[in-house]
Structure formats: C-alpha cells, structure tokens
Design a protein around this motif. Structure first.
Motif, PDB file in Angstrom:
ATOM      1  N   MET A   1      90.919 -43.831-124.677  1.00 46.00           N
ATOM      2  CA  MET A   1      90.371 -44.479-123.626  1.00 46.00           C
ATOM      3  C   MET A   1      89.063 -44.980-124.025  1.00 46.00           C
ATOM      4  SD  MET A   1      89.528 -43.277-119.566  1.00 46.00           S
ATOM      5  CE  MET A   1      88.881 -41.784-120.172  1.00 46.00           C
ATOM      6  N   LYS A   2      88.351 -45.910-123.574  1.00 48.02           N
ATOM      7  CA  LYS A   2      87.226 -46.278-124.004  1.00 48.02           C
ATOM      8  C   LYS A   2      86.489 -46.157-122.496  1.00 48.02           C
ATOM      9  CE  LYS A   2      88.018 -48.620-127.723  1.00 48.02           C
ATOM     10  NZ  LYS A   2      87.239 -48.479-128.794  1.00 48.02           N
ATOM     11  N   LEU A   3      85.100 -46.057-122.779  1.00 49.65           N
ATOM     12  CA  LEU A   3      84.138 -45.786-121.838  1.00 49.65           C
ATOM     13  C   LEU A   3      84.340 -46.978-120.741  1.00 49.65           C
ATOM     14  CD1 LEU A   3      81.846 -44.274-120.210  1.00 49.65           C
ATOM     15  CD2 LEU A   3      80.210 -45.339-122.018  1.00 49.65           C
ATOM     16  N   ARG A   4      84.337 -48.321-121.407  1.00 49.47           N
ATOM     17  CA  ARG A   4      84.579 -49.283-120.388  1.00 49.47           C
ATOM     18  C   ARG A   4      85.869 -49.187-119.263  1.00 49.47           C
ATOM     19  NH1 ARG A   4      83.599 -53.579-122.421  1.00 49.47           N
ATOM     20  NH2 ARG A   4      83.069 -52.897-124.596  1.00 49.47           N
ATOM     21  N   ASP A   5      86.834 -48.146-119.575  1.00 51.31           N
ATOM     22  CA  ASP A   5      87.830 -48.350-118.611  1.00 51.31           C
ATOM     23  C   ASP A   5      87.234 -47.555-117.535  1.00 51.31           C
ATOM     24  OD1 ASP A   5      89.458 -49.298-120.500  1.00 51.31           O
ATOM     25  OD2 ASP A   5      90.009 -47.398-121.453  1.00 51.31           O
ATOM     26  N   ILE A   6      86.333 -46.788-117.602  1.00 52.59           N
ATOM     27  CA  ILE A   6      85.893 -45.862-116.172  1.00 52.59           C
ATOM     28  C   ILE A   6      84.311 -46.184-115.953  1.00 52.59           C
ATOM     29  CG2 ILE A   6      87.559 -44.202-116.474  1.00 52.59           C
ATOM     30  CD1 ILE A   6      85.148 -42.524-117.931  1.00 52.59           C
ATOM     31  N   ALA A   7      83.714 -47.313-116.676  1.00 53.59           N
ATOM     32  CA  ALA A   7      82.199 -47.380-116.359  1.00 53.59           C
ATOM     33  C   ALA A   7      81.790 -48.772-116.804  1.00 53.59           C
ATOM     34  CB  ALA A   7      81.213 -46.394-116.994  1.00 53.59           C
ATOM     35  N   HIS A   8      80.816 -49.372-115.798  1.00 48.22           N
ATOM     36  CA  HIS A   8      80.216 -50.454-116.397  1.00 48.22           C
ATOM     37  C   HIS A   8      78.600 -50.230-116.745  1.00 48.22           C
ATOM     38  CE1 HIS A   8      78.038 -51.362-112.639  1.00 48.22           C
ATOM     39  NE2 HIS A   8      78.657 -50.355-111.972  1.00 48.22           N
ATOM     40  N   SER A   9      78.075 -51.329-117.264  1.00 48.05           N
ATOM     41  CA  SER A   9      76.676 -51.115-118.012  1.00 48.05           C
ATOM     42  C   SER A   9      75.549 -52.185-117.669  1.00 48.05           C
ATOM     43  CB  SER A   9      76.848 -50.815-119.348  1.00 48.05           C
ATOM     44  OG  SER A   9      75.700 -50.495-120.067  1.00 48.05           O
ATOM     45  N   ARG A  10      74.396 -51.708-117.773  1.00 46.11           N
ATOM     46  CA  ARG A  10      73.549 -52.747-117.786  1.00 46.11           C
ATOM     47  C   ARG A  10      72.490 -52.326-118.667  1.00 46.11           C
ATOM     48  NH1 ARG A  10      73.720 -57.232-114.684  1.00 46.11           N
ATOM     49  NH2 ARG A  10      71.452 -57.150-114.407  1.00 46.11           N
TER      50      ARG A  10
END
Length: 109
Positions: A1-10
C-alpha cells in the motif's frame, strides 16, 4: 500500500526550506502514519535533494504530520535552477512511500 492510499499532502516553501504536511484521510490511520513516516525515512527518501536537517512535527488533533526540510530547494526559488523550485512535486514523491498493508473492514454499498 502507498501512503497516498491513506493520506493527502500539502507543501510550502520559504527560502531554502521546504515543508510537507501529510494528513490522514481517516483519523484511524493516523497511528500507522505516525509510526512509519519518520523524519529519518523522509530524509532517506529525499537524500539527493535535502542537504540539511529534517524535523517532524506531529499534530494528532487533525491527524497530520508536518516535515520541515532545510537546505532542500537548491538555495531557494530565486536561486535554484530546478524545474520545481518551490518543491511542490516533493509531496507527490512522499505519497509514493510504501506503507505496511492493513486490514480494512468491507463497507456495505
């Protein structure tokens, strides 16, 4: 799983400092993010770009981490010859970080 599957970023920048915030979509995933997205791991990921310290700040009330990376933008926007002088693509690169797979409950349609 990638971090992008559980979070977003700025991302943001000030001079030669870049910061990346990672925010959990679901507060239940924050402990996983907190445990596996460390300052050392971020420094390792960006070792070719970040030549200074990486500090991590935790904001559990909103399920977020903020990473402040010094000497990260080739001298800053007005000095850097990089295509992404503001470091906006760093957020996307961080969201590609591999995370341990977690069991998720199946939701009814």
């Amino acid at each position: 799983m990638k971090l992008r599957d559980i979070a977003h970023s700025r991302t943001g920048d000030k001079g030669d400092i870049s910061n990346i915030s990672v925010i959990a979509f679901d507060e239940a995933d924050y402990p996983l993010i907190e445990a596996h997205v460390t300052a050392d791991r971020v420094k390792d990921l960006f070792h070719e770009v970040v030549h200074g310290e990486v500090a991590r700040y935790e904001i559990p009330s909103i399920g977020a981490l903020n990473f402040v990376m010094r000497q990260a933008l080739g001298g800053g926007v007005t000095r850097s010859l990089a295509l992404d002088a503001h470091g906006k693509c760093l957020a996307s690169a961080l969201l590609d970080l591999e995370m341990p797979d977690i069991a998720r409950p199946i939701q009814a349609a």
